[in-house]
Design a protein around this motif. Structure first.
Motif, PDB file in Angstrom:
ATOM      1  N   ARG A  45      48.249  48.069  54.684  1.00 30.09           N
ATOM      2  CA  ARG A  45      49.653  47.728  54.457  1.00 30.09           C
ATOM      3  C   ARG A  45      49.809  46.227  54.288  1.00 30.09           C
ATOM      4  N   TYR A  46      50.783  45.900  53.439  1.00 36.08           N
ATOM      5  CA  TYR A  46      51.077  44.480  53.200  1.00 36.08           C
ATOM      6  C   TYR A  46      52.585  44.340  53.003  1.00 36.08           C
ATOM      7  N   THR A  47      53.172  43.340  53.659  1.00 33.47           N
ATOM      8  CA  THR A  47      54.623  43.114  53.604  1.00 33.47           C
ATOM      9  C   THR A  47      54.920  41.779  52.938  1.00 33.47           C
ATOM     10  N   SER A  54      62.862  42.564  51.399  1.00 30.73           N
ATOM     11  CA  SER A  54      61.466  42.657  51.843  1.00 30.73           C
ATOM     12  C   SER A  54      61.018  44.119  51.778  1.00 30.73           C
ATOM     13  N   SER A  55      59.700  44.297  51.654  1.00 35.85           N
ATOM     14  CA  SER A  55      59.161  45.650  51.563  1.00 35.85           C
ATOM     15  C   SER A  55      57.736  45.662  52.102  1.00 35.85           C
ATOM     16  N   THR A  56      57.381  46.808  52.661  1.00 38.68           N
ATOM     17  CA  THR A  56      56.006  47.044  53.091  1.00 38.68           C
ATOM     18  C   THR A  56      55.369  48.027  52.116  1.00 38.68           C
ATOM     19  N   ASN A  97      51.950  50.203  50.712  1.00 39.02           N
ATOM     20  CA  ASN A  97      50.713  50.857  51.122  1.00 39.02           C
ATOM     21  C   ASN A  97      49.700  50.711  49.983  1.00 39.02           C
TER      22      ASN A  97
END
Length: 507
Positions: free
Chosen positions: A88-90, A154-156, A158
């Motif tokens: 995961r990356y935000t 903002s968003s996370t 996958n």
């Protein structure tokens, strides 16, 4: 050829599955054919011997081409193993609208300007990435952010990652088989498409695909794929345990024994004796309860590993739709009961049934082809595969089938008596120009004059007269020879003068 075809290939640890489908009305996929071929050379989803895997893939492709009547040139491919993982990356972007109203341009900027520039770790490749959730500057989750108000979005995301080594080995197999990889997908990321619906994905569901060497786990919640994992353990471990328990059972009988009479729960297994037979001979007799105890022990390990992955991902209490089990081991009796005992969740086994035509259900009734069918559905969303015209291959004639060439005489040969012919005078070969020149340049000796003195015997030169007395006697020569020689010499001495000599000079 008016159909739009999709080709999917799933190379597992024990078999290759090739599925060919066509687009039907309403967006469903009609499964034209699906074939399986046993393979070796795979170890827990990783290509270990490319030659063996390529040979199995070629055999499967040839059968699929013959049954579907097309030439396969491209295919969608799946890959599974411990070398596939998710991360995961935000990140965030500032909203461009002066009134802080989020628009589609803000979502595009977040996806293309920020997330598309994320780099994978060394030795890995990003296979796919998609958003899990959006949040406002106040930390409030937004499922559909367009139209909401916030200063920043903002968003996370996958990310699905795969090691380059495993991907390159698999691509080499398809390169050797002369098939282009149109799309490469993680098996865990697509397997759910044909076994669970959108409502189950929204409520929360875990799909467990138990293959021969790998068990894939995919968790959906809120309608999106939240987590995937691959456990390097599967049905081949059960076979190994059975062989260790009783070494007298031949390996070729273990797989059928496990599928037909095996059970994952001892308490649900009847108490009876199993006789392993080869033709009319009994090889081994074992208790069915003992076979079930061996299987239950290993299946409990697999179920505990799966449940551990679900708990660590944080979804142990979010599986409203429970656990769905598919793959080759899903055919094992009471496997769903075992998962219920270990996890405490509702569990069921499933085969591919969503997104395909009703005429195709019978072809995909086995759970070991679920991943290939799901890959067909994913390929239908991405676009059809170009195919060629199928040309049946004619097997070459063997040496025994070649006709024997025989020389047949034009006329029947009858036994005849051959009369010898008189000898033929040899023909003098033609003389070359050089030889003719030599003969012209050589003076011709005058022929000896014919005798006119009434002697009919042929003259013989001195060089031709044999010197041996015995030869003279045997040739019949006597005093006549001496007399003739004397006469010849006298003739030369007293030769008549020619007419041209003057009369005064005659004597």
């Amino acid at each position: 050829m008016n159909k739009s075809y999709i080709v999917a290939v799933d190379i597992g640890s024990s078999e290759v599955v090739v599925a060919v489908g066509s687009l039907a009305e309403g967006g469903a996929v009609n499964v034209e054919t699906i074939v399986t071929e046993h393979t070796e050379g795979m170890a827990a989803g990783l290509v270990d011997n490319s030659q063996l895997v390529t040979d199995a893939l070629r055999r499967a492709l040839a059968r699929a081409e013959e049954q579907a009547g097309i030439a396969i040139t491209e295919a969608y491919v799946s890959i599974s193993g411990k070398f596939v993982r998710c991360a995961r990356y935000t990140d965030y972007v500032f909203v461009k609208d002066a009134e802080n109203r989020i628009s589609q341009l803000d979502l595009t900027a977040l996806h293309e300007e920020r997330m598309s520039n994320v780099k994978a770790a060394d030795g890995e490749t990003i296979m796919d990435f998609f958003p899990l959730c959006y949040k406002s500057d106040a930390g409030v989750e937004m499922k559909n952010p367009v139209g909401c108000y916030s200063k920043q979005l903002s968003s996370t995301y996958n990310f699905i990652l795969c090691e380059n080594m495993a991907k390159d080995r698999l691509r080499r197999v398809f390169l050797d088989a002369h098939v282009k990889v149109r799309g490469l997908y993680a098996g865990a990321a697509v397997v759910a498409d044909s076994v669970v619906n959108s409502e189950e994905k929204e409520e929360g569901v875990a799909i467990v695909d138990i293959g021969s060497g790998v068990t894939d786990v995919a968790i959906y919640y809120g309608g999106v794929l939240c987590y995937i994992a691959s456990i390097p353990m599967g049905g081949s471990a059960l076979n190994t345990d059975i062989r260790i328990y009783d070494g007298h059972i031949p390996p070729r009988y273990i797989e059928n024994l496990k599928r037909e009479l095996g059970s994952a729960v001892v308490s649900l297994t009847p108490d009876e004796v199993i006789q392993v037979r080869s033709r009319n001979r009994t090889i081994k007799s074992i208790l069915r309860l003992n076979l079930a105890s061996v299987i239950e022990a290993r299946m409990t390990d697999i179920a505990e590993y799966v449940w551990s992955e679900i708990r660590e991902a944080g979804y142990a209490k979010k599986l409203g739709a429970g656990i769905v089990i598919t793959g080759g081991v899903a055919d094992l009796a009471n496997v769903a009961n075992l998962f219920q005992q270990v996890t405490g969740q509702d569990a069921r086994t499933a085969c591919a049934e969503i997104g395909i035509t009703s005429e195709s259900l019978e072809k995909v009734s086995s759970p070991n082809v679920t991943l290939a069918v799901s890959l067909l559905l994913r390929g239908a969303q991405m676009g059809p595969c170009p195919v060629g015209v199928y040309i049946p291959k004619v097997a070459p004639k063997t040496e025994e089938e070649k006709p024997v060439e025989r020389v047949v005489p034009s006329e029947p040969v009858n036994p005849t008596v051959v009369t010898p012919e008189p000898p033929v005078t040899p023909v003098t070969p033609a003389k070359s120009e050089e030889q003719e020149k030599k003969e012209v340049a050589t003076p011709v000796q005058p022929e000896p004059k014919k005798r006119t003195d009434g002697w009919n015997e042929p003259s013989v030169e001195d060089d031709d007269v044999p010197e041996d007395d015995d030869d003279i006697k045997s040739s019949g020569w006597g005093f006549g020879r001496i007399f003739r020689k004397a006469k010849d010499k006298l003739t030369v001495i007293f030769e008549a003068p020619s007419e041209e000599i003057d009369e005064d000079e005659r004597w």
